[in-house]
Design an enzyme around this catalytic site. Structure first.
Site, mmCIF file in Angstrom:
data_model
loop_
_atom_site.group_PDB
_atom_site.id
_atom_site.type_symbol
_atom_site.label_atom_id
_atom_site.label_comp_id
_atom_site.label_asym_id
_atom_site.label_seq_id
_atom_site.Cartn_x
_atom_site.Cartn_y
_atom_site.Cartn_z
ATOM 1 N N GLY A 74 25.715 58.509 62.977
ATOM 2 C CA GLY A 74 24.982 59.776 62.919
ATOM 3 C C GLY A 74 23.620 59.651 62.272
ATOM 4 O O GLY A 74 23.097 58.558 62.096
ATOM 5 N N HIS A 94 18.403 58.820 65.512
ATOM 6 C CA HIS A 94 16.968 58.600 65.721
ATOM 7 C C HIS A 94 16.780 58.033 67.126
ATOM 8 O O HIS A 94 17.764 57.867 67.875
ATOM 9 C CB HIS A 94 16.399 57.684 64.636
ATOM 10 C CG HIS A 94 17.162 56.403 64.444
ATOM 11 N ND1 HIS A 94 17.248 55.432 65.419
ATOM 12 C CD2 HIS A 94 17.895 55.942 63.398
ATOM 13 C CE1 HIS A 94 17.973 54.426 64.977
ATOM 14 N NE2 HIS A 94 18.401 54.711 63.753
ATOM 15 N N HIS A 109 19.137 55.247 68.418
ATOM 16 C CA HIS A 109 20.433 55.693 68.955
ATOM 17 C C HIS A 109 20.257 56.292 70.355
ATOM 18 O O HIS A 109 21.070 56.058 71.256
ATOM 19 C CB HIS A 109 21.046 56.767 68.056
ATOM 20 C CG HIS A 109 21.340 56.328 66.655
ATOM 21 N ND1 HIS A 109 20.676 56.828 65.552
ATOM 22 C CD2 HIS A 109 22.250 55.444 66.166
ATOM 23 C CE1 HIS A 109 21.161 56.286 64.453
ATOM 24 N NE2 HIS A 109 22.113 55.440 64.790
ATOM 25 N N GLN A 139 20.621 45.664 69.239
ATOM 26 C CA GLN A 139 20.263 44.329 68.737
ATOM 27 C C GLN A 139 19.790 44.399 67.281
ATOM 28 O O GLN A 139 19.790 43.408 66.575
ATOM 29 C CB GLN A 139 19.170 43.736 69.633
ATOM 30 C CG GLN A 139 18.549 42.433 69.158
ATOM 31 C CD GLN A 139 19.523 41.252 69.226
ATOM 32 O OE1 GLN A 139 20.619 41.357 69.777
ATOM 33 N NE2 GLN A 139 19.120 40.135 68.648
ATOM 34 N N LYS A 140 19.418 45.604 66.844
ATOM 35 C CA LYS A 140 19.049 45.804 65.431
ATOM 36 C C LYS A 140 20.117 45.200 64.512
ATOM 37 O O LYS A 140 19.809 44.562 63.512
ATOM 38 C CB LYS A 140 18.908 47.311 65.177
ATOM 39 C CG LYS A 140 18.945 47.755 63.752
ATOM 40 C CD LYS A 140 17.581 47.706 63.140
ATOM 41 C CE LYS A 140 17.617 47.852 61.637
ATOM 42 N NZ LYS A 140 18.541 48.874 61.150
ATOM 43 N N ASP A 141 21.393 45.415 64.877
ATOM 44 C CA ASP A 141 22.514 44.854 64.118
ATOM 45 C C ASP A 141 23.063 43.670 64.912
ATOM 46 O O ASP A 141 24.156 43.735 65.503
ATOM 47 C CB ASP A 141 23.579 45.928 63.903
ATOM 48 C CG ASP A 141 23.019 47.118 63.137
ATOM 49 O OD1 ASP A 141 23.063 47.097 61.913
ATOM 50 O OD2 ASP A 141 22.502 48.058 63.783
ATOM 51 N N SER A 190 15.890 53.166 61.394
ATOM 52 C CA SER A 190 17.186 53.106 60.730
ATOM 53 C C SER A 190 17.418 54.430 60.023
ATOM 54 O O SER A 190 16.474 55.013 59.477
ATOM 55 C CB SER A 190 17.192 51.970 59.695
ATOM 56 O OG SER A 190 18.272 52.125 58.798
HETATM 57 P P1 AMP Z 1 24.337 53.080 63.094
HETATM 58 O O1 AMP Z 1 24.341 54.561 63.262
HETATM 59 O O2 AMP Z 1 23.305 52.583 62.151
HETATM 60 O O3 AMP Z 1 25.714 52.523 62.825
HETATM 61 O O4 AMP Z 1 23.928 52.479 64.501
HETATM 62 C C1 AMP Z 1 24.622 52.813 65.679
HETATM 63 C C2 AMP Z 1 24.144 51.936 66.801
HETATM 64 O O5 AMP Z 1 22.743 52.136 66.978
HETATM 65 C C3 AMP Z 1 24.329 50.437 66.543
HETATM 66 O O6 AMP Z 1 24.716 49.804 67.745
HETATM 67 C C4 AMP Z 1 22.970 50.005 66.096
HETATM 68 O O7 AMP Z 1 22.699 48.647 66.349
HETATM 69 C C5 AMP Z 1 22.087 50.891 66.946
HETATM 70 N N1 AMP Z 1 20.762 51.019 66.345
HETATM 71 C C6 AMP Z 1 20.471 51.371 65.073
HETATM 72 N N2 AMP Z 1 19.135 51.324 64.862
HETATM 73 C C7 AMP Z 1 18.573 50.942 66.032
HETATM 74 C C8 AMP Z 1 17.230 50.706 66.466
HETATM 75 N N3 AMP Z 1 16.191 50.846 65.648
HETATM 76 N N4 AMP Z 1 17.034 50.318 67.737
HETATM 77 C C9 AMP Z 1 18.085 50.158 68.588
HETATM 78 N N5 AMP Z 1 19.364 50.365 68.239
HETATM 79 C C10 AMP Z 1 19.617 50.751 66.979
#
Ligand code: AMP
Length: 289
Positions: A31, A34, A37, A148-150, A185
């Site tokens: 959640g 941005h 996502h 790919q960020k993670d 992020s």
């Molecule tokens: P999170 O909400 O941080 O757990 O991220 C959820 C998904 O969004 C994960 O697959 C992340 O790798 C992806 N994600 C987070 N930040 C970015 C970004 N800046 N660009 C692309 N994908 C992202």
């Protein structure tokens, strides 16, 4: 757009959709959405009839001294963004729905998860793989999109899908960045204005690595040292790790003669940020010139 909070409802809904022949795409998130996502949603839309976006701040992937309780949350904002992006189902279970009393089964990976973020966040990937396996069983996706960020997380999910026989297509999405190059992020909201400026140090370090590589440097130690020297100039920065690893097993390599991942985690003040670059093909990194 449907909002589902119960695990049982989620599974029932998706089973009915699958019986009707629909292809399900899943975008797992924590959640506070941005554009990063939303770029994942777009990719899921292209490959599926029904897009499920899950929002779950997963307690089991946070260490005892990490930011679980203060992780940013804003469901109303997320709901509006999901609606505009064409999400069909938002799945937002409670921690109790995902981990009922007596919960005791976890997914553990024993090779790829040991280095990089796994080394500084013990138990993190056990929590990630556990929740993702559960989300797979609850949403029965044909395709799932990860960022790919993670990079280490994405590699681990591929490994889990292979080793636990999840028959799911895994799509990797490029890193989406702010106009000045900072990787988007949810945690960027923690940064003070001064820290926000200093956070550019991560992408500057990756640019240093790319520049040296393009100039012909292939020695990982020299590249890491140059990146480290740049970060050390930043008052609020503290390096967690800087690593050059192979793309398969994520093991440190001495030479950049085969494709590599250059990855780093840096504390800017109290906020831990990550970023990465693949070489020689850096298309997933979206690193500005
Ligand atoms: P999170 O909400 O941080 O757990 O991220 C959820 C998904 O969004 C994960 O697959 C992340 O790798 C992806 N994600 C987070 N930040 C970015 C970004 N800046 N660009 C692309 N994908 C992202």
């Amino acid at each position: 757009m449907k909002i589902i909070t119960s695990a049982e409802d989620m599974q029932k809904t998706v089973l009915a959709l699958k019986r009707a022949g629909k292809r399900i795409g899943l975008v797992p998130t924590m959640g506070f959405l941005h554009e990063g996502h939303l770029s994942l949603v777009k990719l899921a839309r292209q490959q599926a009839d029904v897009v499920v976006l899950s929002i779950f701040v997963n307690p089991t992937q946070f260490g005892p001294n990490e930011d679980f309780s203060r992780y940013p949350r804003n469901f109303e904002r997320d709901r509006t963004l999901c609606e505009a992006a064409g999400v069909d189902i938002v799945f937002t279970p409670t921690p109790e729905a995902m981990y009922p009393a007596g919960y005791s089964v976890y997914v553990e990976e024993n090779a790829l998860s040991k280095g990089l973020c796994g080394a500084s966040r013990p138990g993190h990937f056990r929590g990630v793989l556990t929740v993702v396996a559960k989300l797979f069983n609850l949403t029965l996706p044909d395709v799932v999109v990860f960022g790919q960020k993670d990079a280490q997380q994405a590699r681990l999910i591929q490994q889990m899908a292979r080793d636990l026989n999840f028959s799911i297509t895994i799509v990797l999405a490029p890193i989406i960045r702010e106009a000045d190059g900072l990787a988007m992020s949810s945690r960027n909201t923690y940064l003070s204005p001064a820290e926000r400026r200093e956070a550019l140090g991560l992408q500057q370090a990756l640019k240093t690595a790319r520049r040296l590589y393009r100039e012909g440097e292939r020695d990982a130690r020299r590249i890491i040292a140059a990146m480290q020297a740049g970060i050390e100039q930043i008052p609020s920065a503290r390096v967690d790790y800087i690593a050059v690893v192979d793309l398969d097993m994520l093991q440190p390599v001495p030479q950049l003669n085969t494709p590599v991942l250059v990855a780093l985690a840096v504390y800017i003040g109290k906020t831990r940020l990550i970023d990465n670059l693949t070489l020689p093909d850096d298309s997933l990194s979206n690193l500005p010139e």
